[in-house]
Design a protein around this motif. Structure first.
Motif, PDB file in Angstrom:
ATOM      1  N   ARG A  26       8.968  13.713  -1.494  1.00 13.70           N
ATOM      2  CA  ARG A  26       8.258  13.682  -0.214  1.00 13.70           C
ATOM      3  C   ARG A  26       9.230  13.614   0.952  1.00 13.70           C
ATOM      4  NH1 ARG A  26       7.208   8.938  -3.025  1.00 13.70           N
ATOM      5  NH2 ARG A  26       5.045   9.095  -3.606  1.00 13.70           N
ATOM      6  N   GLN A  34       1.969   5.471  -0.750  1.00  8.75           N
ATOM      7  CA  GLN A  34       1.555   6.875  -0.676  1.00  8.75           C
ATOM      8  C   GLN A  34       1.243   7.376  -2.082  1.00  8.75           C
ATOM      9  OE1 GLN A  34       4.456   9.399   1.251  1.00  8.75           O
ATOM     10  NE2 GLN A  34       5.045   7.744   2.635  1.00  8.75           N
ATOM     11  N   ASP A  35       0.356   8.324  -2.153  1.00 13.39           N
ATOM     12  CA  ASP A  35       0.025   8.999  -3.422  1.00 13.39           C
ATOM     13  C   ASP A  35      -0.297   8.020  -4.535  1.00 13.39           C
ATOM     14  OD1 ASP A  35       0.790  11.321  -2.074  1.00 13.39           O
ATOM     15  OD2 ASP A  35       2.866  11.125  -2.762  1.00 13.39           O
ATOM     16  N   GLU A  36      -1.059   6.968  -4.232  1.00 13.48           N
ATOM     17  CA  GLU A  36      -1.408   6.021  -5.296  1.00 13.48           C
ATOM     18  C   GLU A  36      -2.219   6.759  -6.353  1.00 13.48           C
ATOM     19  OE1 GLU A  36      -3.195   2.371  -3.974  1.00 13.48           O
ATOM     20  OE2 GLU A  36      -1.354   1.737  -2.961  1.00 13.48           O
ATOM     21  N   TYR A  45       6.003   3.312   0.776  1.00 12.48           N
ATOM     22  CA  TYR A  45       4.913   2.647   1.492  1.00 12.48           C
ATOM     23  C   TYR A  45       4.148   3.642   2.352  1.00 12.48           C
ATOM     24  CZ  TYR A  45       6.700  -1.845   0.025  1.00 12.48           C
ATOM     25  OH  TYR A  45       7.090  -2.898  -0.740  1.00 12.48           O
ATOM     26  N   GLU A  46       2.856   3.402   2.462  1.00 14.11           N
ATOM     27  CA  GLU A  46       2.031   4.266   3.301  1.00 14.11           C
ATOM     28  C   GLU A  46       2.525   4.195   4.744  1.00 14.11           C
ATOM     29  OE1 GLU A  46      -2.355   4.811   2.187  1.00 14.11           O
ATOM     30  OE2 GLU A  46      -2.320   3.473   3.931  1.00 14.11           O
ATOM     31  N   LYS A  47       2.805   2.959   5.202  1.00 13.33           N
ATOM     32  CA  LYS A  47       3.411   2.764   6.535  1.00 13.33           C
ATOM     33  C   LYS A  47       4.602   1.829   6.343  1.00 13.33           C
ATOM     34  CE  LYS A  47      -0.836   2.365   9.148  1.00 13.33           C
ATOM     35  NZ  LYS A  47      -1.520   1.245   8.533  1.00 13.33           N
ATOM     36  N   TYR A  55       8.524   3.719  -5.171  1.00 12.05           N
ATOM     37  CA  TYR A  55       7.247   3.769  -4.477  1.00 12.05           C
ATOM     38  C   TYR A  55       7.481   3.834  -2.985  1.00 12.05           C
ATOM     39  CZ  TYR A  55       5.849   2.245  -9.083  1.00 12.05           C
ATOM     40  OH  TYR A  55       5.672   2.173 -10.432  1.00 12.05           O
ATOM     41  N   LYS A  70       0.861  -1.180   0.000  1.00 11.21           N
ATOM     42  CA  LYS A  70       0.000   0.000   0.000  1.00 11.21           C
ATOM     43  C   LYS A  70       0.893   1.224   0.000  1.00 11.21           C
ATOM     44  CE  LYS A  70      -4.580   1.069   1.439  1.00 11.21           C
ATOM     45  NZ  LYS A  70      -4.501   1.903   0.233  1.00 11.21           N
TER      46      LYS A  70
END
Ligand code: HEC
Length: 508
Positions: free
Chosen positions: A227, A86-88, A353-355, A351, A84
């Motif tokens: 980011r 970020q910024d998908e 990861y969200e977490k 990419y 999962k």
């Protein structure tokens, strides 16, 4: 029961009324385009046309439906359910349906008062004014024709003390020819020497940065979003380091000039963990012409300590077809870290990861990359297909994976950086090498009182001490630019060779 049915009935009729009313640009379509398309489709960005106004969108209504339904746009390659991020960049089914209905209804504009306020897109630096701006010292001319170029530019950073980096941003000077960029750091002066030995601005280096880097920041490709790292983490930048900015140029038929720049944002609060990396690669690539499913599998050693993946970046060239990365954990479970079912060379990204994803001690990271060297692959640069080998040219192939990680302690990071399968992590992804980590650990991150200039010259490799001794005029065990300039040509070439093959220089 009845009440429920009645309620459903009401809902149905309400939604069918809505369904009969075609979506309009001002109410329904503009927010979709502004949120999902305008980051690239606005003036000065990489999209071939803006998608901001009614006129921009209406004249291409059908086209927008085609590219979104086929999921060509927005460009986003990872399959859902495999990590999962970020910024998908992925449109939901409802958004796809809205665009389709709007186009079907003849792309109505709608009421001007429905139009929300257009988001403001920051001009220039996306993350705000950087703490440090590093610009290529000279512009570089990319010839109209010829092979792709990989040029390294050495930019002194002038750091007075060790620093932790929270974010960085790359701004290409000329988007027509800048294909991608990788940011390494060097505190040994080796990159400066290579620059000195190469007459053009910067120096040419296929593959890595052509030196053993001391660290690095990461990579940039079109469409990547700058980011900040997770709170409490940072990338280590050693006092006195130079930035080694490696840019991949792709000649476009016209002579072009580039002068790119990098913005650095320092960490403002104390850092708990330093960012390191896990890298996998295979150079064992020999893909017969016509073969549609040539598969490479490679894996890490079992991790000697817990790690947390904060991102992931695979790299292949044109005939890459798919790539899958899986964590095989010591309890026997598996977790998919990334699956790109339809690899697209033009849209490779790093990419985030969200977490952070925990990779417990003992985990083995496995990579499976598939290549399609058949005539049916529209991305195949060779017609008819030819034998494809490992190499740096875009008609060669590569198989690389980088996973930036954080750990619970510097000692854990050191263990991971010294795994034998991770030997190339610092060369390939600029993660801090053992020497850097030893130094940080021994000084527990205290800032260093060195001068901000890297020591003059390269350290002399052990087995060349005797050979080079008499040219080391000031006897400091290093060769400065002046000392090198005073050497015979053949010795200078030896140095160049030594610098070019750093990985063989320091087996660990
Ligand atoms: C990350 C950047 C990015 C985003 C986000 C993005 N695009 Fe694009 N788009 C591009 C680039 C670059 C091209 C040209 C290269 C290509 O076609 O892949 C392009 C091309 C297109 C084209 C022309 C395709 C062709 O065959 O010529 C259309 C239409 C399009 N985009 C629509 C959209 C729509 C609609 C969205 C949002 C739902 C969107 N794009 C989001 C970067 C982006």
């Amino acid at each position: 029961m009845r009440a429920v049915l009645a309620l459903l009935g009401v809902c149905f009729s309400a939604s069918s009324i809505l369904a009969n009313q075609p979506p309009t640009f001002t109410k329904d379509v503009a927010p979709i385009l502004w949120n999902h398309c305008a980051s690239c489709h606005r003036p000065g960005e990489i999209g071939p046309f803006p998608l901001l106004t009614y006129q921009d969108a209406a004249k291409r209504a059908k086209f927008l439906v085609d590219v979104t339904e086929s999921r060509r746009m927005p460009p986003w390659k990872p399959a859902p359910g495999h990590g999962k991020f970020q910024d998908e960049r992925r449109l939901g089914d409802a958004e796809l349906a809205t665009l389709a209905k709007w186009a079907q209804a003849g792309a109505p504009e709608g009421d001007a008062k429905d139009l929300p306020k257009m988001p403001s897109f920051p001009e220039g630096w996306q993350l705000g004014t950087p703490d440090l701006i590093l610009k290529m010292p000279e512009s570089f001319t990319v010839p109209a024709e010829g092979r792709d170029l990989l040029q390294c530019f050495v930019i002194p950073m002038g750091l007075q003390k060790d620093q932790m980096v929270a974010a960085w941003e790359f701004r290409p000077g000329n988007r027509k020819v800048v294909h991608h960029a990788i940011l390494y750091t060097d505190h040994t002066g080796q990159a400066r020497l290579r620059d000195r030995l190469d007459p053009k601005p910067g120096y040419q280096s296929f593959g890595g940065p052509g030196i053993l880097p001391s660290g690095g920041l990461g990579g940039w490709a079109p469409g990547s979003t700058p980011r900040f790292l997770p709170d409490g983490t940072g990338k280590f930048l050693r006092n006195g380091s130079d930035l080694v900015l490696q840019i991949h140029y792709h000649p476009n038929g016209k002579e072009e000039i580039d002068q790119s720049q990098v913005g650095i944002y320092f960490v403002k609060k104390p850092v708990k963990t330093i960012v390191g990396g896990i890298a996998l690669r295979s150079r064992n690539i020999l893909i017969p012409p016509g073969k549609a499913d040539y598969t490479i599998r490679t894996e890490s050693d079992p991790l000697p300590a817990d790690a947390y993946a904060i991102g992931i970046a695979p790299h292949m060239h044109y005939i890459g077809k798919s790539v899958k990365v899986t964590a095989h954990k010591p309890d026997g479970s598996e977790e998919s870290l990334l699956w790109i079912p339809e690899w697209d060379f033009n849209w490779q990204g790093a990419y985030a990861y969200e977490k952070p994803v925990k990779l417990p001690k003992g985990t083995v990271v496995k990579l499976e990359a598939i290549y399609d060297n058949s005539e049916n692959n529209p991305f195949n640069p060779s017609h008819p297909p030819k034998l494809v080998k490992w190499g740096e040219q875009t008609t060669d192939e590569m198989c690389l994976l980088g996973i930036p990680i954080i750990t619970d302690s510097t000692a854990d990071l050191r263990k991971i950086m010294s795994m034998s399968s991770n030997r190339l992590a610092s060369v390939l992804m600029g993660a801090p090498n053992q020497e850097t980590l030893d130094r940080i650990q021994s000084e527990s991150g205290a800032s260093h009182a060195n001068s901000a200039t890297p020591p003059a010259g390269m350290p002399i490799p052990e087995r060349f001490q005797r050979l080079f001794k008499r040219y080391d005029k000031n006897n400091d065990g290093r060769l400065s630019t002046e000392e090198i300039d005073a050497m015979p040509e053949v010795l200078r070439n030896r140095i160049k060779q030594r610098l070019e093959n750093p990985a063989t220089e320091k087996p660990n």
